[in-house]
Design a protein around this motif. Structure first.
Motif, mmCIF file in Angstrom:
data_model
loop_
_atom_site.group_PDB
_atom_site.id
_atom_site.type_symbol
_atom_site.label_atom_id
_atom_site.label_comp_id
_atom_site.label_asym_id
_atom_site.label_seq_id
_atom_site.Cartn_x
_atom_site.Cartn_y
_atom_site.Cartn_z
ATOM 1 N N UNK A 373 0.822 -1.206 0.000
ATOM 2 C CA UNK A 373 0.000 0.000 0.000
ATOM 3 C C UNK A 373 0.859 1.260 0.000
ATOM 4 N N UNK A 374 1.985 1.222 0.700
ATOM 5 C CA UNK A 374 2.865 2.375 0.721
ATOM 6 C C UNK A 374 3.495 2.615 -0.647
ATOM 7 N N UNK A 375 3.813 1.561 -1.387
ATOM 8 C CA UNK A 375 4.358 1.714 -2.729
ATOM 9 C C UNK A 375 3.342 2.340 -3.669
ATOM 10 N N UNK A 376 2.044 1.923 -3.586
ATOM 11 C CA UNK A 376 1.001 2.499 -4.428
ATOM 12 C C UNK A 376 0.787 3.972 -4.117
ATOM 13 N N UNK A 377 0.777 4.301 -2.846
ATOM 14 C CA UNK A 377 0.588 5.687 -2.449
ATOM 15 C C UNK A 377 1.745 6.553 -2.929
ATOM 16 N N UNK A 378 2.951 6.022 -2.921
ATOM 17 C CA UNK A 378 4.109 6.764 -3.394
ATOM 18 C C UNK A 378 3.990 7.072 -4.877
ATOM 19 N N UNK A 379 3.492 6.083 -5.658
ATOM 20 C CA UNK A 379 3.309 6.320 -7.086
ATOM 21 C C UNK A 379 2.285 7.384 -7.376
#
Length: 422
Positions: A373-379
């Motif tokens: 989820x943190x990777x998606x939010x970063x994108x």
């Protein structure tokens, strides 16, 4: 001639020489440093043959390795150096080092060895006994005593810490008082009277029951006639106060616990007192291992004097062994072993997981999901920042840019993340 005289001196007379001890050399007055021109007397005390002996030469004197032309029991000297004496058939005495000074101020120390508990006397002398004013005594460079005018400095009961290099300073009126003068430094060593005692087990006391222990130490050879007293303690409580006996019988313990004892050795005046390390003795019903008197074992161990015993309770007589249930001839990884050849102790993989390992295993899926989820939010955040900086890079967005709102829907069953934009 002198070589022949020395040879005759060393020849035994009637077999007595084999048991003779070295003579004692003394100095009068008892100071090892004197002013130039002064004289002192050396005296050799030891075995001297009777007057009717055919060999009247009874004493030899040595200055360094030089044989002096004197055979009297005492001689006067004023030459610096190392003096020794020897009586017929006996070993050579201990040396006395005589120093001669030409300074205005000298520090005088006794020639004889100073032992623990004895007074240490120092004397600062001016040239031919001129009065010394504003007198300071120093120990290893630190001032330890001050006198307005000449006086000796005495340590009433010397300790090993009093060893070191001593010096004195003061002023002389010649004819008027001038700048302070310093003496040469003199080394002083306080000898150990006896080492710290050791409490040892000597065996079982069959008559009265209990354990026999002994407080052991050894006096310095020059002080072997000094009487010592001994006391015994259980923890911090005295079980026998000072007397002349070095042995004590520890009563049979009433509980099954380790008990700690120690002893103390002291002179009759208590000027020197030293204690032993701890000795742990087994409780009731436990076998006594006499090897504990020389090496530490579980039944009797010695601890440092300043340390308290860590534990005095015996371990229980029996403990239930850990039971491990396993499938015969099978490991947790599924490996098969031939019948009758299963391993006696399973590998680490067979051990049941600890509570910490179980909790770590349960948290791992949740941590992986959070990272995704943190990777998606970063994108998403990166795309928003890029559109704000360069709107022309995205022609499809001609209207005022609205920040998309992302909603995260998590499906517990599949542990997948769905992004819904509005």
């Amino acid at each position: 001639m002198w070589a022949l005289t020395a040879l005759l001196l060393l020849v035994p007379s009637g077999g007595r020489a084999a048991t003779l001890e070295k003579p004692i050399l003394s100095l009068h007055p008892p100071w090892t440093t004197i002013f130039k021109g002064e004289r002192v007397t050396l005296r050799c005390d030891g075995y001297h043959p009777p007057l009717l002996d055919l060999r009247p030469i009874s004493t030899l004197w040595y200055l360094g390795h030089l044989l002096l032309p004197s055979h009297k029991k005492s001689i006067e000297v004023q030459t610096p150096g190392v003096y020794r004496c020897q009586t017929r058939g006996a070993p050579v005495s201990d040396p006395i080092h005589l120093s001669v000074s030409n300074d205005w101020l000298i520090l005088q120390v006794p020639y004889a060895a100073v032992f623990e508990g004895e007074p240490l006397v120092l004397r600062c002398r001016g040239w031919y006994d001129k009065v010394v004013y504003k007198l300071h005594y120093y120990h290893d460079g630190k001032a330890v005593r001050y006198f307005p005018s000449g006086a000796g400095y005495t340590v009433p009961q010397a300790r090993a810490a009093d060893s070191g290099r001593y010096q004195c300073s003061g002023t002389l009126r010649i004819p008027v008082e001038g700048a302070p003068m310093f003496s040469a430094k003199v080394a002083v060593t306080v000898q150990e009277l006896f080492p710290a005692p050791v409490l040892r087990v000597t065996g079982r006391a069959e008559a009265r029951g209990g354990v026999a222990v002994r407080c052991e130490t050894r006096l310095h050879p020059q002080k072997r006639d000094t009487p010592l007293q001994f006391a015994f303690y259980k923890y911090s409580r005295p079980v026998r106060r000072f007397d002349w006996r070095a042995e004590y019988t520890v009563p049979e313990p009433e509980v099954e616990e380790l008990e700690s004892f120690w002893c103390e050795a002291a002179t009759a005046t208590r000027s020197v007192r030293k204690r032993s390390p701890w000795l742990q003795l087994p409780g009731r019903g436990s076998p006594l291992d006499l090897a504990s008197t020389t090496a530490p074992v579980p039944q009797a161990t010695a601890l440092a004097p300043g340390n308290q015993p860590l534990s005095f309770r015996k371990p229980p007589g029996s403990r239930s062994a850990l039971s491990v249930t396993s499938v015969p001839n099978t490991t947790s990884s599924g490996l098969q072993f031939p019948a009758g050849r299963a391993p006696t102790a399973g590998p680490p993989a067979c051990a049941p997981p600890t509570p910490l390992e179980q909790s770590a295993g349960d948290l791992k899926p949740d941590v992986d999901l959070l990272l995704q989820e943190m990777q998606l939010l970063k994108g998403l955040l990166s795309r928003v920042v890029l559109e704000l900086k360069e709107p022309q890079a995205f022609p499809e967005h001609r209207e005022p840019l609205e920040t998309p709102t992302s909603h995260f829907a998590v499906s517990p069953g599949t542990r997948e993340t769905t992004i819904v934009e509005s």
